[in-house]
Design a protein around this motif. Sequence first.
Motif, PDB file in Angstrom:
ATOM      1  N   THR A 147      11.601   1.968  13.092  1.00  0.00           N
ATOM      2  CA  THR A 147      13.049   2.145  13.199  1.00  0.00           C
ATOM      3  C   THR A 147      13.761   1.438  12.061  1.00  0.00           C
ATOM      4  OG1 THR A 147      12.777   2.149  15.608  1.00  0.00           O
ATOM      5  CG2 THR A 147      15.013   1.971  14.760  1.00  0.00           C
ATOM      6  N   VAL A 148      13.324   0.217  11.760  1.00  0.00           N
ATOM      7  CA  VAL A 148      13.901  -0.517  10.626  1.00  0.00           C
ATOM      8  C   VAL A 148      13.654   0.247   9.325  1.00  0.00           C
ATOM      9  CG1 VAL A 148      13.811  -2.660   9.309  1.00  0.00           C
ATOM     10  CG2 VAL A 148      13.656  -2.730  11.803  1.00  0.00           C
ATOM     11  N   ALA A 149      12.450   0.826   9.188  1.00  0.00           N
ATOM     12  CA  ALA A 149      12.141   1.602   7.983  1.00  0.00           C
ATOM     13  C   ALA A 149      13.060   2.818   7.860  1.00  0.00           C
ATOM     14  CB  ALA A 149      10.677   2.041   8.007  1.00  0.00           C
ATOM     15  N   ALA A 150      13.316   3.500   8.986  1.00  0.00           N
ATOM     16  CA  ALA A 150      14.213   4.663   8.964  1.00  0.00           C
ATOM     17  C   ALA A 150      15.617   4.256   8.537  1.00  0.00           C
ATOM     18  CB  ALA A 150      14.234   5.331  10.340  1.00  0.00           C
ATOM     19  N   VAL A 151      16.090   3.120   9.047  1.00  0.00           N
ATOM     20  CA  VAL A 151      17.414   2.632   8.648  1.00  0.00           C
ATOM     21  C   VAL A 151      17.418   2.280   7.164  1.00  0.00           C
ATOM     22  CG1 VAL A 151      19.153   0.840   9.014  1.00  0.00           C
ATOM     23  CG2 VAL A 151      17.923   1.796  10.972  1.00  0.00           C
ATOM     24  N   GLY A 152      16.332   1.673   6.683  1.00  0.00           N
ATOM     25  CA  GLY A 152      16.244   1.349   5.264  1.00  0.00           C
ATOM     26  C   GLY A 152      16.289   2.586   4.377  1.00  0.00           C
ATOM     27  N   LEU A 154      -0.103  -0.066   9.828  1.00  0.00           N
ATOM     28  CA  LEU A 154      -0.662   1.256   9.543  1.00  0.00           C
ATOM     29  C   LEU A 154       0.391   2.345   9.718  1.00  0.00           C
ATOM     30  CD1 LEU A 154      -4.195   0.940  11.195  1.00  0.00           C
ATOM     31  CD2 LEU A 154      -3.661   1.043   8.755  1.00  0.00           C
ATOM     32  N   TRP A 155       1.271   2.180  10.684  1.00  0.00           N
ATOM     33  CA  TRP A 155       2.346   3.171  10.867  1.00  0.00           C
ATOM     34  C   TRP A 155       3.299   3.162   9.671  1.00  0.00           C
ATOM     35  CZ3 TRP A 155       3.523   1.789  16.686  1.00  0.00           C
ATOM     36  CH2 TRP A 155       2.507   2.352  17.492  1.00  0.00           C
ATOM     37  N   ILE A 156       3.567   1.987   9.110  1.00  0.00           N
ATOM     38  CA  ILE A 156       4.410   1.909   7.914  1.00  0.00           C
ATOM     39  C   ILE A 156       3.746   2.639   6.750  1.00  0.00           C
ATOM     40  CG2 ILE A 156       5.372   0.335   6.200  1.00  0.00           C
ATOM     41  CD1 ILE A 156       6.957   0.326   8.748  1.00  0.00           C
ATOM     42  N   VAL A 157       2.432   2.458   6.615  1.00  0.00           N
ATOM     43  CA  VAL A 157       1.697   3.172   5.570  1.00  0.00           C
ATOM     44  C   VAL A 157       1.821   4.676   5.761  1.00  0.00           C
ATOM     45  CG1 VAL A 157      -0.612   3.640   4.649  1.00  0.00           C
ATOM     46  CG2 VAL A 157       0.078   1.288   5.138  1.00  0.00           C
ATOM     47  N   ALA A 158       1.678   5.143   7.005  1.00  0.00           N
ATOM     48  CA  ALA A 158       1.790   6.572   7.285  1.00  0.00           C
ATOM     49  C   ALA A 158       3.189   7.097   6.961  1.00  0.00           C
ATOM     50  CB  ALA A 158       1.448   6.844   8.749  1.00  0.00           C
ATOM     51  N   PHE A 202       0.826  -1.202   0.000  1.00  0.00           N
ATOM     52  CA  PHE A 202       0.000   0.000   0.000  1.00  0.00           C
ATOM     53  C   PHE A 202       0.862   1.254   0.000  1.00  0.00           C
ATOM     54  CE2 PHE A 202      -2.889   3.137   1.976  1.00  0.00           C
ATOM     55  CZ  PHE A 202      -3.966   3.017   1.102  1.00  0.00           C
ATOM     56  N   GLY A 203       1.957   1.215   0.776  1.00  0.00           N
ATOM     57  CA  GLY A 203       2.873   2.354   0.767  1.00  0.00           C
ATOM     58  C   GLY A 203       3.504   2.562  -0.589  1.00  0.00           C
ATOM     59  N   ALA A 204       3.881   1.448  -1.252  1.00  0.00           N
ATOM     60  CA  ALA A 204       4.437   1.569  -2.602  1.00  0.00           C
ATOM     61  C   ALA A 204       3.406   2.151  -3.566  1.00  0.00           C
ATOM     62  CB  ALA A 204       4.911   0.200  -3.086  1.00  0.00           C
TER      63      ALA A 204
END
Length: 372
Positions: A154-159, A105-109, A55-57
């Motif tokens: 946190t993992v998303a920020a590192v990515g 949902l936080w990843i989507v945001a 969904f984020g993509a």
Amino acid sequence: MAGYATRVKADIARWREAGLIDPATAEALTRDVAANERASLSFGSILAMMAALLFGAAILIFVAANWEAIPRLARVVALFAVIAAGYVGGAVMKTRDHAAIGEALWIVAAAAFGGSIALIGQIYHLSGDEASALVTWCAGAALAAVALRSNPLTVAAVGIADAWLFLKGFDFFGRAEFLHFFIVMAIVLFAVSFWTRSQASRHLIILSVLFYLVLLVGDYDTLRIAVPLLIGSALLFAAAVFAGDPIDRILQLGGRLPLHALLGFLTGIAMIQFELADESTYASGFAVASIVALSGIVAAIMLAGRESRGLRWLAYAGFAFELAIIYSVTLQSMLDTAGFFLAAALLLGILALVIIRVEKRMRAAAHTGAAA
């Protein structure tokens, strides 16, 4: 493959049947293991995370289409609505014991936040480049991770930081300076990972720093980077083996610091070997580096291979790589290749005999002490 808790419970049952512990102790140990067992991700949780990423993509691709048919204000309001709905909805789902859906949902945001940066920049022709947008996106994801104490964020920020490193390092942004700012990003995110209890982020950051050092070779002399990396990794490995518990309590890497240190050692020695491979086949520098590499691999298996299957596999992969690079560099002379392999085989054989005899004596001494 059975998890740690499953293996411990099986051991407790075996100890109870063997009479090593009484039933009350076995029951208490089983309850303690069950109470401290980390809940594994269910299939539904994995699907929820995958759906969130997709969904984020979709949001990012939709933003890239530039929404020409939608008024500017409506585009901005829609994106901010997705951001707010993602963060607020995720918090609500977390409070209702739906952790996986809340994190999704936080990843989507977070993805919507990255899309909003690109969209607003396009709409209002704001100054800046893609590299700055990625840094802003990374900062936003990190702040959200801190505020929500979220491991996946946190993992998303590192990515995102790794994406900046990759694109900047390979000159996708036409950089004029090198990307030393990544070290600042890595330090900040490493500190954030302790607050968010994200061990996966710490492992990813360490691997990213190694990648950064590999990129650094393109701008600096190889030996200036490789030799300190080699020595530092060897010292870190020794510290992790002989003072592992205090260090692991600080870094909280789940006992995998020796694995990272061995990877750093292999990376450093590979840089040195590639640098020396351009010299004559008969040059002693490459031979010395190869001996150091093989000796380091053997030492790693001896000191920490028993406790870590991953370290053993990495050491075996490193050993195979060494055989391949030694053969390719000394291909001009098969006699030199055979001679080197023969000397290495004799050295490793002697080490194996010594280790076997020492281990037999240690086991015999242990049995004698137990009998006394």
